[in-house]
Design a protein around this motif. Structure first.
Motif, PDB file in Angstrom:
ATOM      1  N   UNK A   1     -60.163   1.004  58.220  1.00  0.00           N
ATOM      2  CA  UNK A   1     -60.659   0.777  59.561  1.00  0.00           C
ATOM      3  C   UNK A   1     -60.926   2.146  60.208  1.00  0.00           C
ATOM      4  N   UNK A   2     -62.041   2.263  60.880  1.00  0.00           N
ATOM      5  CA  UNK A   2     -62.356   3.550  61.506  1.00  0.00           C
ATOM      6  C   UNK A   2     -61.585   3.709  62.825  1.00  0.00           C
ATOM      7  N   UNK A   3     -61.530   4.954  63.297  1.00  0.00           N
ATOM      8  CA  UNK A   3     -60.717   5.285  64.466  1.00  0.00           C
ATOM      9  C   UNK A   3     -61.143   4.536  65.722  1.00  0.00           C
ATOM     10  N   UNK A   4     -62.432   4.379  65.939  1.00  0.00           N
ATOM     11  CA  UNK A   4     -62.889   3.682  67.150  1.00  0.00           C
ATOM     12  C   UNK A   4     -62.446   2.218  67.144  1.00  0.00           C
ATOM     13  N   UNK A   5     -62.425   1.601  65.967  1.00  0.00           N
ATOM     14  CA  UNK A   5     -61.949   0.215  65.872  1.00  0.00           C
ATOM     15  C   UNK A   5     -60.456   0.150  66.169  1.00  0.00           C
ATOM     16  N   UNK A   6     -59.706   1.150  65.725  1.00  0.00           N
ATOM     17  CA  UNK A   6     -58.267   1.186  66.020  1.00  0.00           C
ATOM     18  C   UNK A   6     -58.055   1.369  67.520  1.00  0.00           C
ATOM     19  N   UNK A   7     -58.809   2.271  68.122  1.00  0.00           N
ATOM     20  CA  UNK A   7     -58.691   2.499  69.561  1.00  0.00           C
ATOM     21  C   UNK A   7     -59.059   1.235  70.330  1.00  0.00           C
ATOM     22  N   UNK A   8     -60.066   0.514  69.853  1.00  0.00           N
ATOM     23  CA  UNK A   8     -60.438  -0.758  70.488  1.00  0.00           C
ATOM     24  C   UNK A   8     -59.277  -1.750  70.440  1.00  0.00           C
ATOM     25  N   UNK A   9     -58.525  -1.749  69.332  1.00  0.00           N
ATOM     26  CA  UNK A   9     -57.350  -2.626  69.241  1.00  0.00           C
ATOM     27  C   UNK A   9     -56.314  -2.267  70.301  1.00  0.00           C
ATOM     28  N   UNK A  10     -56.121  -0.968  70.535  1.00  0.00           N
ATOM     29  CA  UNK A  10     -55.197  -0.546  71.605  1.00  0.00           C
ATOM     30  C   UNK A  10     -55.699  -1.043  72.959  1.00  0.00           C
ATOM     31  N   UNK A  11     -56.993  -0.913  73.195  1.00  0.00           N
ATOM     32  CA  UNK A  11     -57.561  -1.337  74.477  1.00  0.00           C
ATOM     33  C   UNK A  11     -57.453  -2.854  74.653  1.00  0.00           C
ATOM     34  N   UNK A  12     -57.472  -3.583  73.557  1.00  0.00           N
ATOM     35  CA  UNK A  12     -57.313  -5.036  73.608  1.00  0.00           C
ATOM     36  C   UNK A  12     -55.847  -5.431  73.703  1.00  0.00           C
ATOM     37  N   UNK A  13     -54.964  -4.424  73.612  1.00  0.00           N
ATOM     38  CA  UNK A  13     -53.502  -4.615  73.639  1.00  0.00           C
ATOM     39  C   UNK A  13     -53.033  -5.455  72.448  1.00  0.00           C
ATOM     40  N   UNK A  14     -53.698  -5.285  71.328  1.00  0.00           N
ATOM     41  CA  UNK A  14     -53.332  -5.973  70.097  1.00  0.00           C
ATOM     42  C   UNK A  14     -52.239  -5.178  69.386  1.00  0.00           C
ATOM     43  N   UNK A  15     -51.145  -5.840  69.045  1.00  0.00           N
ATOM     44  CA  UNK A  15     -50.054  -5.172  68.340  1.00  0.00           C
ATOM     45  C   UNK A  15     -50.492  -4.701  66.957  1.00  0.00           C
ATOM     46  N   UNK A  16     -51.566  -5.236  66.480  1.00  0.00           N
ATOM     47  CA  UNK A  16     -52.105  -4.813  65.184  1.00  0.00           C
ATOM     48  C   UNK A  16     -52.522  -3.336  65.223  1.00  0.00           C
ATOM     49  N   UNK A  17     -52.785  -2.814  66.408  1.00  0.00           N
ATOM     50  CA  UNK A  17     -53.183  -1.413  66.555  1.00  0.00           C
ATOM     51  C   UNK A  17     -52.114  -0.484  65.982  1.00  0.00           C
TER      52      UNK A  17
END
Length: 181
Positions: A1-17
Motif C-alpha cells: 500500500x502506498x503512503x498516501x493510501x495509509x495516510x487516508x486510512x488515518x484520516x478515515x480513523x481506520x484502525x487498519x492504518x
C-alpha cells in the motif's frame, strides 16, 4: 500500500492504518529506536508509542513523506526515553558521543530553530548522495560508525573522515550565516 493510501486510512480513523503502518515501517522504526536505546524491549515500546503519536497527530497533520514523519516521531520518542533512563548516569551508548561530535557545529546562537533547520536542509541537499547518507545515518538514525561502514562497504576510517569533513563544512556554512560560534 502506498503512503498516501495509509495516510487516508488515518484520516478515515481506520484502525487498519496502524496495522498497515506497522507492516510497512515497523522494521524501519525499530531500527532507529534500537540504534538510540540498544534495547529491543525499549525499542518495541517506543515503536508502539510512535504509532499512538501518529494516530493522534494524523489528522490534522497530513505528512508529505510518511517515512520521514515516522522517523521524526520515533527519534523523538526514543530520545525522550533515553534521556529519562540516563538522567543520572551520563556517558553510556552512542547518543552522548554523537551529540558531542556535533556540539562545535551547532553551538547556541541567535538564529531561530526554523532558520537552522532551513540551513541544514540546504546544506544536506548540496552534499553528494553517499556523504549525505553517511551523515544522516550517523546523526539522524544514530548508527554506529562500524554499522555505517559495513552497510556502505567502506572502511571505518573512511566513514570517520567523511563525517569529520562534513562537520567542518557544516560549521563553515553555519559560521558564514552567523549561526555557529
Amino acid at each position: 500500500m502506498d503512503d498516501q493510501a495509509i495516510i487516508d486510512l488515518y484520516w478515515q480513523r481506520s484502525e487498519r492504518a496502524i496495522e498497515v503502518t506497522a507492516q510497512k515501517y515497523g522494521g524501519y522504526c525499530h531500527t532507529i529506536s534500537y540504534n538510540i536505546l540498544h534495547s529491543r524491549e525499549d525499542a518495541d515500546e517506543c515503536v508502539n508509542d510512535t504509532y499512538m503519536k501518529a494516530w493522534q497527530a494524523i489528522p490534522p497533520t497530513r505528512p508529505v513523506r510518511l517515512a520521514a514523519y515516522l522517523a521524526k516521531l520515533i527519534r523523538n520518542v526514543s530520545l525522550h526515553k533515553y534521556e529519562k533512563a540516563n538522567a543520572k548516569k551520563r556517558g553510556a551508548g552512542q547518543v552522548p558521543l554523537i551529540v558531542s561530535e556535533l556540539e562545535h557545529c551547532l553551538a547556541s546562537s541567535a538564529a531561530t530553530d526554523s532558520e537552522v533547520i532551513e540551513l541544514l536542509n540546504d546544506f544536506l541537499a548540496q552534499l553528494p548522495q553517499e556523504t549525505r547518507q553517511i551523515f544522516m545515518g550517523r546523526y539522524f538514525h544514530f548508527q554506529s560508525i562500524k554499522d555505517i561502514a559495513k552497510m556502505r562497504h567502506v572502511s571505518e576510517s573512511k566513514v570517520k573522515m567523511v563525517l569529520l569533513r562534513t562537520r567542518n563544512d557544516l560549521q563553515q556554512v553555519l559560521e558564514a550565516e552567523g549561526v555557529a560560534l
